[in-house]
Every structure is written in C-alpha cells, then in structure tokens.
Scaffold this motif. Structure first.
Motif, PDB file in Angstrom:
ATOM      1  N   UNK A 173      -1.416 -45.439  38.030  1.00 43.69           N
ATOM      2  CA  UNK A 173      -1.154 -46.433  36.994  1.00 43.69           C
ATOM      3  C   UNK A 173      -0.540 -45.783  35.766  1.00 43.69           C
ATOM      4  N   UNK A 174       0.424 -46.471  35.185  1.00 42.59           N
ATOM      5  CA  UNK A 174       1.038 -46.042  33.930  1.00 42.59           C
ATOM      6  C   UNK A 174       0.778 -47.120  32.891  1.00 42.59           C
ATOM      7  N   UNK A 175       0.596 -46.684  31.656  1.00 41.46           N
ATOM      8  CA  UNK A 175       0.299 -47.597  30.547  1.00 41.46           C
ATOM      9  C   UNK A 175       1.342 -47.428  29.450  1.00 41.46           C
ATOM     10  N   UNK A 176       1.513 -48.464  28.671  1.00 41.15           N
ATOM     11  CA  UNK A 176       2.351 -48.393  27.486  1.00 41.15           C
ATOM     12  C   UNK A 176       1.598 -49.077  26.354  1.00 41.15           C
ATOM     13  N   UNK A 177       1.108 -48.274  25.421  1.00 40.10           N
ATOM     14  CA  UNK A 177       0.460 -48.807  24.238  1.00 40.10           C
ATOM     15  C   UNK A 177       1.530 -49.033  23.187  1.00 40.10           C
ATOM     16  N   UNK A 178       1.654 -50.269  22.740  1.00 41.77           N
ATOM     17  CA  UNK A 178       2.699 -50.633  21.790  1.00 41.77           C
ATOM     18  C   UNK A 178       2.041 -51.088  20.496  1.00 41.77           C
ATOM     19  N   UNK A 179       2.262 -50.318  19.446  1.00 44.46           N
ATOM     20  CA  UNK A 179       1.710 -50.638  18.130  1.00 44.46           C
ATOM     21  C   UNK A 179       2.835 -50.996  17.171  1.00 44.46           C
ATOM     22  N   UNK A 180       2.441 -51.622  16.064  1.00 43.93           N
ATOM     23  CA  UNK A 180       3.417 -51.994  15.024  1.00 43.93           C
ATOM     24  C   UNK A 180       4.628 -52.696  15.622  1.00 43.93           C
ATOM     25  N   UNK A 181       4.360 -53.679  16.448  1.00 45.04           N
ATOM     26  CA  UNK A 181       5.450 -54.368  17.139  1.00 45.04           C
ATOM     27  C   UNK A 181       6.359 -55.113  16.174  1.00 45.04           C
ATOM     28  N   UNK A 182       7.633 -55.158  16.521  1.00 40.25           N
ATOM     29  CA  UNK A 182       8.665 -55.800  15.705  1.00 40.25           C
ATOM     30  C   UNK A 182       9.329 -56.904  16.530  1.00 40.25           C
ATOM     31  N   UNK A 183       9.914 -57.885  15.875  1.00 39.95           N
ATOM     32  CA  UNK A 183      10.623 -58.929  16.637  1.00 39.95           C
ATOM     33  C   UNK A 183      11.686 -58.358  17.571  1.00 39.95           C
TER      34      UNK A 183
END
Length: 123
Positions: free
Chosen positions: A77-87
């Motif tokens: 399994x691979x993960x992608x943690x996405x913070x401070x998302x922008x439009x």
C-alpha cells in the motif's frame, strides 16, 4: 491479475487535509516504485510524488512541503498525505506501481494504474 484500488478522495475546503491510500493486490513478486499522479480537467496527467523500495521519495515542486508519500510494504500500500490543500490541487488522483511479476525475467517491470479518486478543494 494485478489491481490497484485507491481510496480517500473527497471534497474539502482550502487549508484542510486529506489522506489517499492505494492498495495493490494480485500475484506480485515485488513492487519497485509506487507513486501518485493527478489530472485536472483540460490538463495532462502529471507526476506528484513517488517512493521506491528503499523508501527514497521525490515530489513535484508544486506539492513539496505540503504532501508526503509513504508506503507499507507488508500491505502493498502507498499513501499520500495532503496538507494545506489549495483549490489548484483539485484533480483526479491516480496511483501507479512499477512491479515485478512471478515467473517473469528479473529485468522485466510492469506498470499498473489505479482507477482514480476525485479530490476537490473549495476556496
């Protein structure tokens, strides 16, 4: 038959976070590289982040410092943690795996893609 199944997409407001997951299943000998790409409407699919079997990572400039890619080899399994998302992060996100199959020559690598998961960031 190898399958990649993504999960974790959704609708969030700017500044919030999401975590995507992608699990690979099937007859797999070894997964060399796993990564994430995205495609916004009218745009080409672009590389976002990747991680190899030694846990070395690389990122597109547009997400450095905000996104973190990780993997769990025991779970394929691979993960992608996405913070401070922008439009402008709004897109369909695809996971990708480059792997070796049982019985294939060691130098042969096969590339598989997930079906994609929508991420929408509102302003």
């Amino acid at each position: 038959q190898v399958q990649l199944v993504e999960s974790g997409g959704g609708l969030v407001q700017a500044g919030q976070s999401l975590r995507l997951s992608c699990a690979a299943s099937g007859r797999i000998l070894k997964i060399n590289t796993m990564g994430w790409y995205r495609q916004a409407p009218g745009n080409q699919r672009e590389f976002i982040a990747g991680i190899n079997s030694e846990y070395n990572t690389n990122y597109a400039d547009s997400v450095k410092g905000r996104f973190t890619v990780s993997r769990d080899n025991a779970k394929n399994t691979v993960y992608l943690q996405m913070n401070s998302l922008k439009p402008e992060d709004t897109a369909v996100y695809y996971c990708n795996a480059v792997l070796r199959l049982p019985g294939a020559p060691p130098s042969y690598e096969y590339t598989y893609w997930g079906q994609g998961t929508q991420v929408t960031v509102s302003s």
